[in-house]
Design an enzyme around this catalytic site. Structure first.
Site, PDB file in Angstrom:
ATOM      1  CB  CYS A   4      -0.810  -0.144   1.229  1.00 56.33           C
ATOM      2  SG  CYS A   4      -0.297   0.032   2.699  1.00 56.33           S
ATOM      3  CG  ASN A  64       4.109  -2.001   5.457  1.00 60.38           C
ATOM      4  OD1 ASN A  64       5.250  -2.294   5.894  1.00 60.38           O
ATOM      5  ND2 ASN A  64       3.254  -2.742   5.256  1.00 60.38           N
ATOM      6  CB  CYS A  81      -3.830   1.765   7.012  1.00 58.70           C
ATOM      7  SG  CYS A  81      -3.978   2.900   8.114  1.00 58.70           S
ATOM      8  NE  ARG A  82      -4.342   1.669   1.573  1.00 57.07           N
ATOM      9  CZ  ARG A  82      -4.132   2.245   0.447  1.00 57.07           C
ATOM     10  NH1 ARG A  82      -5.036   2.227  -0.620  1.00 57.07           N
ATOM     11  NH2 ARG A  82      -3.028   3.227   0.591  1.00 57.07           N
ATOM     12  CB  SER A  83       0.203  -3.640   2.839  1.00 57.65           C
ATOM     13  OG  SER A  83       0.811  -2.537   3.385  1.00 57.65           O
ATOM     14  CG  ASP A 127      -5.315   5.845   2.445  1.00 57.94           C
ATOM     15  OD1 ASP A 127      -5.367   5.609   3.352  1.00 57.94           O
ATOM     16  OD2 ASP A 127      -4.410   6.738   1.953  1.00 57.94           O
TER      17      ASP A 127
END
Ligand code: 4NP
Length: 169
Positions: A13, A16, A18-20, A131
């Site tokens: 993401c 690095n 939150c999402r990934s 995001d």
């Protein structure tokens, strides 16, 4: 590929945090449930460097915790050209991430292994994981739902692609 070589998977993401990291944890959990740990090497990173060395975002950690997963051990890192060489599969959370990853692919040698994560989502929407960083709590829950259902399908696909035997995928 030798039988003992793990399949190297990286989720990417922007920050690095939150999402990934969530995708890494959810996918790792599914791989463990399928009894396939030794077949995979699973990592995550961000295309930006602002959060290198930081832990995961508190709101993402709390969301993960609510769903029985821990992000407490996570430390943010930045995606590198070497990652593009070394990983077998690179899954970008959004189109900006995809673009930034492919920037390293000067000779167009690796584009086949870089894909949008939501290509595997049965309800892909615009194919991007939104995001959540600047939004409210509900954005983090939404990311969890997307990541959870997409990881299930992604693992099914990788089991097929790599001809693996899963206990209960
Ligand atoms: P991520 O979220 O890419 O899912 O880790 C973000 C984290 C930090 C920032 C943006 C997105 N930031 O602007 O610092």
């Amino acid at each position: 590929m030798a039988a003992s070589d793990p399949i190297r998977v990286q989720f990417v993401c922007l920050g690095n945090i939150c999402r990934s990291p969530l995708a890494e944890a959810v996918f790792r959990d599914r791989v463990a449930q399928a009894g396939l740990d030794e077949h995979f090497d699973i990592e995550s990173s961000g295309t930006g460097d602002w959060h290198v060395g930081d832990g995961a975002d508190r709101r993402m950690r709390e969301t993960a915790q609510k769903h029985g997963l821990s992000l407490e051990e996570h430390t943010a890192s930045q995606f590198t050209a070497r990652d593009l060489e070394e990983y077998d599969h690179v899954f970008a959370m959004d189109k900006d991430n995809l673009h930034d990853i492919l920037y390293f692919d000067e000779d167009d040698e690796h584009s086949g292994k870089v894909r949008l994560f939501r290509e595997f989502d049965p309800e892909p929407g615009d194919y991007q994981v939104p995001d959540p960083y600047h939004g409210g709590r509900e954005g983090f829950e939404r990311v969890y739902s997307i990541v959870d259902r997409t990881s299930e399908k992604l693992l099914e696909r990788l089991i097929e692609e790599h001809d693996l035997d899963a206990a209960s995928a």
